[in-house]
Design a protein around this motif. Structure first.
Motif, PDB file in Angstrom:
ATOM      1  N   TYR A 110       1.343  -1.019  -0.274  1.00 50.04           N
ATOM      2  CA  TYR A 110      -0.387   0.065   0.115  1.00 50.04           C
ATOM      3  C   TYR A 110       1.055   1.122   0.343  1.00 50.04           C
ATOM      4  O   TYR A 110       2.287   1.011   0.086  1.00 50.04           O
ATOM      5  CB  TYR A 110      -0.688   0.008   1.415  1.00 50.04           C
ATOM      6  N   GLY A 111       0.133   2.489   0.034  1.00 48.55           N
ATOM      7  CA  GLY A 111       1.106   3.823   0.156  1.00 48.55           C
ATOM      8  C   GLY A 111       0.674   4.291  -1.286  1.00 48.55           C
ATOM      9  O   GLY A 111       0.827   3.778  -2.209  1.00 48.55           O
ATOM     10  N   ASP A 150      -2.313   4.854  -4.594  1.00 46.98           N
ATOM     11  CA  ASP A 150      -3.476   4.762  -3.103  1.00 46.98           C
ATOM     12  C   ASP A 150      -3.457   6.673  -2.999  1.00 46.98           C
ATOM     13  O   ASP A 150      -2.612   6.969  -3.439  1.00 46.98           O
ATOM     14  CB  ASP A 150      -2.999   4.270  -1.923  1.00 46.98           C
ATOM     15  N   ARG A 151      -5.032   5.906  -2.852  1.00 48.69           N
ATOM     16  CA  ARG A 151      -5.435   7.568  -2.461  1.00 48.69           C
ATOM     17  C   ARG A 151      -5.454   7.830  -0.738  1.00 48.69           C
ATOM     18  O   ARG A 151      -4.857   6.971  -0.201  1.00 48.69           O
ATOM     19  CB  ARG A 151      -6.616   7.862  -3.165  1.00 48.69           C
ATOM     20  N   ARG A 164      -7.074   2.322  -2.473  1.00 46.66           N
ATOM     21  CA  ARG A 164      -7.697   1.795  -3.486  1.00 46.66           C
ATOM     22  C   ARG A 164      -8.276   0.622  -4.544  1.00 46.66           C
ATOM     23  O   ARG A 164      -8.511  -0.229  -2.956  1.00 46.66           O
ATOM     24  CB  ARG A 164      -5.959   2.329  -4.223  1.00 46.66           C
ATOM     25  N   GLU A 165      -8.787   0.582  -5.196  1.00 47.18           N
ATOM     26  CA  GLU A 165      -8.825  -0.729  -6.019  1.00 47.18           C
ATOM     27  C   GLU A 165      -7.767  -1.466  -6.756  1.00 47.18           C
ATOM     28  O   GLU A 165      -6.602  -0.459  -7.593  1.00 47.18           O
ATOM     29  CB  GLU A 165      -9.933  -0.453  -7.394  1.00 47.18           C
ATOM     30  N   ASP A 166      -7.534  -2.344  -6.911  1.00 43.63           N
ATOM     31  CA  ASP A 166      -6.347  -3.204  -7.537  1.00 43.63           C
ATOM     32  C   ASP A 166      -6.687  -4.188  -8.203  1.00 43.63           C
ATOM     33  O   ASP A 166      -7.904  -5.356  -7.951  1.00 43.63           O
ATOM     34  CB  ASP A 166      -5.087  -3.333  -6.439  1.00 43.63           C
ATOM     35  N   GLN A 167      -6.231  -4.744  -9.277  1.00 45.22           N
ATOM     36  CA  GLN A 167      -5.969  -5.794 -10.564  1.00 45.22           C
ATOM     37  C   GLN A 167      -4.995  -6.995 -10.635  1.00 45.22           C
ATOM     38  O   GLN A 167      -4.586  -7.132 -11.699  1.00 45.22           O
ATOM     39  CB  GLN A 167      -7.004  -5.471 -11.645  1.00 45.22           C
ATOM     40  N   ILE A 222      -8.402  -1.942  -1.467  1.00 48.02           N
ATOM     41  CA  ILE A 222      -7.756  -1.759  -0.441  1.00 48.02           C
ATOM     42  C   ILE A 222      -8.178  -1.031   0.100  1.00 48.02           C
ATOM     43  O   ILE A 222      -7.247   0.034   0.433  1.00 48.02           O
ATOM     44  CB  ILE A 222      -5.875  -3.067  -0.479  1.00 48.02           C
ATOM     45  N   ALA A 223      -8.005  -0.953   1.848  1.00 49.16           N
ATOM     46  CA  ALA A 223      -7.510   0.033   2.441  1.00 49.16           C
ATOM     47  C   ALA A 223      -7.224  -0.311   4.283  1.00 49.16           C
ATOM     48  O   ALA A 223      -6.585  -1.169   4.244  1.00 49.16           O
ATOM     49  CB  ALA A 223      -9.248   0.745   3.184  1.00 49.16           C
ATOM     50  N   THR A 224      -6.031   0.259   4.323  1.00 50.88           N
ATOM     51  CA  THR A 224      -5.399   0.974   5.359  1.00 50.88           C
ATOM     52  C   THR A 224      -5.128   2.097   5.952  1.00 50.88           C
ATOM     53  O   THR A 224      -5.307   2.769   4.770  1.00 50.88           O
ATOM     54  CB  THR A 224      -3.717  -0.320   4.281  1.00 50.88           C
TER      55      THR A 224
END
Length: 1396
Positions: free
Chosen positions: A27-28, A33-34, A113-116, A147-149
């Motif tokens: 992440y980051g 990431d937003r 973010r959304e990740d694929q 993903i949210a962190t």
């Protein structure tokens, strides 16, 4: 799955440590990431997904991330509407850590973010597959993930100059992975990622309170009717939040996996099942069910184990949350896990016990079924022990004695074992009972109301009908009264005594009596039978007095819990809260837990363990002598039978002297063997044992000798049919004794086998069933075969292949025998039938039948009250009653004597008094006229009050608090007979002003020698006096202007009309009157019971205009409740809440109202303000202004109560730890108590008897205390089985002191002397304050943010009121249309000067 992700997963599965931060999904900013804006209550911009995800049954394409540890499919409401509340929420919620988080001022970052990417999707899929190893889930391949962190985020804190901001920070991550048909959620909590476990509500202000974080899912309201949707909750307490990073449901500590959406039917969120049983979800249900039944909620992390009353870990909250147990989610509770170094699953056939550590360390985190079995070594594969432990493991195997230092290698073993234990058999799911042809016993004992009847029947049990039994032939004519038999002349038979046998036993008749024998697949003595192969639990209490060295130590009723794995002889024992130094000194005394090892030892062929001989009722006596000091200690352990869940109950008492053991020393005990000698009703053993004390290079050996005797009742008729060897040898190894200072828990662990005294068997030829090296499940029976062959068979109540067994849910699968009205309750390996309130199980079948109502002693004449003309019998329900003397009599109700009213001067001075039984009469003397209460000379005109007082002068009276002056005062009257405004005492020289009624005006008195006060003429009368006012004035004249508190004076309203309710002074006897003041027949009531009066006259149409922030209440009884900056008004119709008429009574901007009470005499409401640190009051009449009466020397004033008889108020201050009292105007303030208080909160007064009660929620020692209102005779009323007693009330009708406990969740009552304690309701949410009225209790609740009504008689939650503005409610009080009365026990009040 890619190779790097696979390797990472293998490392995680093979490691017992918590999840490293680096193993979070990447992440980051570098990942795109937003970043969520910093702040206290921020919401992200809408995140539009490239592909929708499923949440429950609905597809969503938009997500929002909130500061407070939550994700939703819609924008969030204000945080005060959800952040402090339990699930369910009103909106869809995915909450990895819902709490009041604040990232302002650089306190952490929140990324999403959304990740694929293939890498991220592969890593997510691997973690999901680890938790869901089934074939269906194994096919899941996500196509996108959200993903949210939350990284290093802090808890919201109030700004204070006196405290440093907290440096605790939390890091956690939520992953939502989806394909076209399913969505899974991952919650990840890395090592050291959770440093705070809850947050303090913003509205708690000076009230110390923290609420644990909520973790789970909520569907939200499901339709336009706003019905509650399903939800799933994982935590409810601080300990369950701690367990988030310590345990798991996926086999990897800190990784939690859930199936949260599907195109296939999915009633609720489904958690992963590796080592963890899913929580019971929640479905929509109407309000009535939530109010009248217990909640369906089960929290995975703190409800998996039944021992909910254990309090091993240290307290977390400053206040107001229940203490929870730190239990891992696997088989053995946390109190045992640190001992289970050598006992991890899976087992391997033929493996030696001593080598198990070597072969199982890689699987310490896994469940009994590894997620990826193809990745592990073979059964006969090489050692998998970590290199750091290899040497020590091998050396301990060689010697056969485990070196204690292996427990100290950087605490590695202890750290590992807290993570990796098998799954809890109690949480497994269900299996039917076998053949439908099996006929079960129809004999059922009668159970009283609310008690339960355990169920559970064996497979292939013998078929027998009611009354049938086995008949045995026995030529022995011996007789023993301690057995279950009589002599042949009056022999007891099975026909009449079948109920004495276990439900899993059959009864056999012998020549000299009957005996009970366990059915196949069960073992015991017939009176008590347990399923073979099952795990067992024991609960009990330990008390004792010890001399440790030269230090005396006393402990009482501390908790003991034991857990036994029956099919391999492991026994774990944990004793909590034994004070130091006794706990450490008891470590060598493994016989305390050794009893349980002998009871359930693994049996060699032809030998029997203790439970097979004694059953569940016996007495174990143990005498131990230590050497070289010859200290001696006596231990007695008494077993009291099996409970509803087949738990053995045992009491332990320890007395004597034991050697002192210094801190940091460990105790090592080598394996041993000892012989047990068996007779008909006793088992004895004598042994000599050595133990070593080790610390660093110090290793000292000591010894003790022990003598054991176990006495029990055998069954004499069957003695010649039992073949128990006279001597059996107990072999004990792998012995551990540990004490944890932080948890204050003493633990023992041992492994036990019972067999031949010769021993010496070649281990290579011992069947694994007999040495415990089999691979059967802990809830399975090991069946030996030829040589080393064996089979595993799930024990009764479980199903599976024997190596993996799950509980049968007989209730869900309709396999129970619970009949009409009964409720089936599943339990591990069994079930029970339970009846609702008012019903009990029938004596011969599991059907609920009504309980016959108890007789009413007042109706059937069985009471002990005095005769009906002298006393009344008052029925309180059941067989309870009380006696009250009738008016005109005095006594205790059982003996009532006539009151001589004439001796009390009830008649006029010019009248004759005639006493009669229960009454009296007055007659004016000759020359006077009147009714005897008021007599005037026949030849004179009617006197004014002033003239009457001059004719019959009275001693001068001062104002309250002003000393009276001696001598008679004759008032000065004007020409019309009215009081002159200026009055002077003829003998003392004091002068003062009076009003039109002759009453002294406060502050006007002047001493002799000074200028007299300037007195204004009294206001002219605006209207002529009414009948009520004239009668009132006449009686006041008769009483000399100063009636006693028990003398009748008519009560008139502001317009001069009779109040509908009239009372005889403070006697408590009241009645209703009509508009002419005449008593309404049949309305007179006893003290404490209001008559059913309604206003007889319509209220005036013109009222004074109230202040804009005050809404005057209507007539009748109503509740007042505190809600932050306002006091709310909630009227009652009988006892029903009139919610539609609720409104704000008083707005108090800038205040936080906590304590609340009402003065019925002056119609004043009093409250404490923790924001302003004041005590205040205001009249509830229109136009009244609030008044501050105490504004100094306060820190956190909370509880408040009013004594309307003594015109006194009492309050608690939890900041200063004080209880104070003062007059209602704030004068004569005095500290009652400022010692032995930690967190005083609620306070209540019994004004009639002059007693004061208060609670102290000191988490170490909560208590309820009492004293007189003057502070005398202070004593503890309740200090057992309470947690956080927030609310307290005195019930004047039942004369009970009652409290609402936010820790135990109970509403309980007791008599004023502490006896007669009973539970009214045991499933409250989060009560804060409580008040009693009529047959109901009303309490404020912090979980519901409302007022809850509880019926006193049956404990039902009958109603609730939730204000539109949702925030926490504090104090609550009831306002009556009258003042409760009675004969007051006055306590001399000694004012004192208070130094502030």
């Amino acid at each position: 799955m890619g190779l790097p992700a696979l390797l990472r997963l293998l490392l995680l599965l093979g490691s017992a440590a918590a999840l490293p931060r680096r193993e979070l999904l990447p992440y980051g900013a570098p990942r795109g990431d937003r970043l969520l804006q910093d702040g206290d209550d921020e919401t992200s911009a809408v995140a539009t997904l490239g592909k929708p995800l499923l949440f429950y049954e609905t597809r969503f394409s938009h997500l929002y991330v909130g500061t407070n540890g939550i994700i939703s499919t819609q924008d969030f409401p204000r945080e005060t509407q959800y952040v402090d509340d339990d699930f369910p929420t009103d909106f869809p919620a995915i909450a990895p850590f819902l709490s009041d988080i604040d990232t302002s001022g650089g306190r952490g970052k929140i990324y999403y973010r959304e990740d694929q990417s293939t890498e991220v999707l592969g890593q997510a899929a691997g973690l999901i597959h680890a938790g869901f190893p089934s074939a269906a889930a194994a096919a899941f391949a996500p196509i996108h993930a959200f993903i949210a962190t939350w990284e290093n985020v802090g808890a919201y804190e109030e700004v204070s100059r006196n405290s440093e901001p907290s440096k605790k920070r939390n890091t956690f991550q939520a992953v939502l992975a989806s394909d076209d048909s399913d969505t899974y959620a991952l919650f990840l909590y890395p090592d050291d990622g959770l440093q705070f476990f809850g947050t303090r509500p913003k509205e708690s202000y000076n009230v110390q309170l923290e609420l644990p974080a909520r973790v789970g899912f909520s569907r939200g309201e499901t339709d336009y009717l706003k019905r509650e949707g399903p939800y799933y909750t994982l935590t409810s307490s601080e300990q369950s939040v701690k367990n988030l990073y310590q345990t798991s449901n996926s086999g990897i500590p800190g990784v939690w996996a859930f199936h949260i959406g599907s195109t296939s039917p999915l009633d609720n969120v489904m958690p992963a099942g590796v080592g963890e049983k899913p929580s019971v979800g929640h479905f929509q249900r109407p309000l009535e069910s939530t109010l009248s039944s217990t909640t369906l909620e089960q929290n995975v992390l703190d409800a998996d184990y039944p021992d909910e009353d254990i309090d091993y870990p240290e307290p977390f909250y400053d206040e107001n949350e229940e203490d929870d147990i730190e239990f891992p989610t696997e088989l053995v509770p946390d109190v045992y896990t640190r001992l289970d170094v050598l006992y991890s699953e899976p087992r391997r056939s033929g493996a030696r016990l001593d080598s198990e550590l070597e072969s199982t360390l890689p699987y310490l985190v896994s469940s009994r079924r590894p997620a990826y079995p193809e990745m592990h070594g073979t059964k006969e594969g090489p050692s998998q022990a970590p290199p750091a432990l290899e040497d020590e493991v091998e050396s301990s195997q060689e010697t056969g004695i485990r070196n204690p230092s292996s427990l100290e290698i950087k605490d590695s073993l202890l750290e590992l074992t807290t993570q990796g234990l098998p799954a809890n058999p109690e949480q497994d799911k269900a299996q039917p009972y076998p053949d439908s042809d099996t006929v079960l016993s129809d004999i059922f004992p009668v159970y009283p109301q609310r008690e339960v009847m355990p169920q559970g029947y064996p497979e292939n049990s013998p078929s027998f009908n009611r009354g049938r039994q086995v008949v045995g032939v026995d030529e022995d004519g011996s007789f023993n009264r301690e057995g279950f038999t009589y002599n042949t002349a009056s022999k007891e038979t099975c026909d009449r005594n079948r109920s004495q046998c276990s439900q899993h036993a059959f009864c056999t008749d012998y020549a000299t009596g009957f005996c009970c024998h366990c059915q196949p697949k069960f073992y015991g003595n017939g009176r008590h039978c347990l399923p073979e192969g099952a795990a067992h639990r024991l609960n009990g209490k330990v008390s004792g007095t010890l001399l440790v060295g030269q230090t005396p130590v006393h402990f009482s009723a501390v908790d003991l819990h034991a857990y036994i794995v029956g099919n391999d002889g492991r026994a774990y024992t944990a004793i909590s809260h034994i004070p130091q130094p006794a706990a450490r000194a008891l470590m060598p005394l493994t016989p305390i837990g050794g009893l349980f090892g002998w009871l359930f030892a693994l049996e060699k062929p032809g030998y029997e363990n203790g439970f097979s001989v004694t059953g569940a009722k016996f007495t174990h006596s143990l005498e131990v002598t230590f050497y070289p000091g010859e200290e001696r200690v006596h231990i007695t352990q008494t077993a009291d039978g099996l409970g509803p869940e087949n738990y053995l109950s045992i009491k332990t008492n320890i007395q004597g002297q034991v050697p002192f053991i210094p801190e940091n020393f460990t105790v090592h005990i080598a394996p041993y063997k000892e012989l047990y000698h068996y007779s008909h009703s006793a088992v004895t053993s004598t042994a000599y044992r050595q133990y070593s004390l080790i610390f660093g290079s110090i290793n000292q050996t000591f010894a003790y000798r022990l003598h054991q005797n176990i006495s029990f009742h055998d069954c004499p008729p069957a003695r010649h049919h039992r073949d128990v060897p006279a001597v059996q040898q107990l072999s004990v190894d792998r012995i551990f004794a540990l004490y944890n200072d932080e948890e204050r828990v003493l633990r023992y662990a041992i492994t036990n086998q019972i067999g031949s005294r010769e021993g010496g068997t070649d281990l290579s030829t011992v069947n694994p069933c007999y040495d415990g090296t089999h691979a059967c499940d802990t809830t399975a029976r090991c069946q030996p075969g030829t040589g080393l062959d064996y089979t595993c068979e799930c024990t009764v109540g479980y199903r599976g292949d024997g190596r993996d067994c799950v509980d049968v849910d007989e209730c869900a699968e309709s396999l129970s025998r619970c009949g009409h009205r009964s409720v089936c309750i599943n339990s591990p390996g069994s079930y029970r039938c339970e009846c609702p309130s008012g019903y009990q199980l029938a004596g011969d079948r599991p059907v609920c039948v009504p309980i016959s109502p108890p007789s009413n002693p007042c109706e059937d004449g069985s009471h002990s009250c005095a005769s009906a003309d002298r006393a009344r019998c008052v029925h309180h329900g059941g067989g309870s009653f009380s006696c009250v003397c009738q008016a005109g009599y005095t006594g205790n109700g059982h003996n009532c004597s006539d009151v001589d009213e004439c001796a009390e001067g009830r008649c006029h001075q010019a009248a004759a008094c005639y006493n009669t039984p229960g009454s009296f009469s007055c007659r004016c003397q000759p020359g006077y006229q009147g009714d005897g209460f008021h007599c005037t000379p026949e030849t004179t005109q009617r006197l004014t009050p002033c003239e009457q007082e001059r004719l019959y002068p009275q001693p001068a009276h001062g104002l309250p608090g002003v000393s009276a002056h001696p001598g008679l005062h004759r008032p000065q009257c004007d020409d019309e007979g009215n009081y002159r405004p200026l009055q002077c005492h003829s003998s003392t020289g004091f002068c003062w002003c009076v009003d039109g009624a002759g009453q002294e005006i406060a502050g006007s008195r002047r001493p002799p020698g000074t200028a007299p006060p300037h007195c204004r003429p009294s206001e002219p009368t605006q209207r002529p006096q009414t009948m009520c006012e004239r009668w009132r004035q006449s009686l006041l004249e008769h009483y000399g202007g100063r009636p006693r508190e028990d003398q009748y004076v008519p009560q008139c309203d502001a317009l001069g009309n009779f109040n509908p309710l009239q009372c005889h002074g403070n006697s408590g006897y009241c009645w209703c009157v009509d508009e002419s003041g005449r008593e309404v027949h049949g309305t007179r009531s006893e003290p404490g019971v209001p008559p059913p009066c309604l206003p007889s006259l319509a209220p005036p149409t013109v009222q004074p205009s109230p202040r804009p922030d005050v809404t005057p209440p209507a007539a009748g009884t109503f509740l007042l409740y505190a809600q932050g900056q306002q006091i709310g008004y909630l009227p009652l119709n009988g006892t029903r809440l009139q919610k539609e008429m609720a409104k704000t009574l008083l707005s108090l901007h800038g205040s936080i109202v906590v304590g609340l009470d009402y003065d019925c005499r002056e119609k004043m409401v009093y409250w404490t303000d923790v924001a302003g640190r004041t005590v205040n009051r205001a009249s509830i009449e229109p136009g009244a202004e609030p008044e501050t009466i105490i504004n100094s020397g306060l820190m956190s004033p909370e509880g408040l109560t009013i004594d309307h008889f003594r015109r006194t108020m009492f309050w608690t201050d939890s900041g200063l730890d004080k209880i104070e009292r003062a007059r209602l105007d704030g004068s004569e303030r005095r500290v009652l108590f400022d010692a032995d208080l930690v967190n005083p909160r609620a306070i209540a007064v019994d004004a009639i008897r002059g007693n004061l009660y208060w609670t102290d929620w000191n988490r170490e020692a909560p208590k309820i205390e009492t004293s007189t209102v003057d502070g005398a005779n202070r004593r503890i009323l309740v200090n057992k089985d309470i947690g956080l007693p927030n609310g307290l009330t005195f019930d004047p009708f039942a004369k009970l002191i009652c409290w609402a406990d936010a820790g135990t969740k109970k509403l309980e009552c007791t008599l004023p002397d502490g006896t007669g304690r009973r539970v009214i309701q045991n499933n409250l949410n989060y009560p804060f304050s409580i008040v009693s009225y009529a047959n109901h209790f009303y309490h404020t609740d912090w979980r519901r943010d409302g007022v809850i009504a509880v019926n006193k008689d049956n404990g039902f939650l009958t109603d609730e009121y939730l204000p539109e503005q949702r925030s926490h409610l504090y104090g609550i009080t009831a306002v009556y249309p009258y003042c409760p009365g009675g004969k007051v026990h006055l306590v001399q009040y000694r004012p004192a000067v208070v130094n502030m």
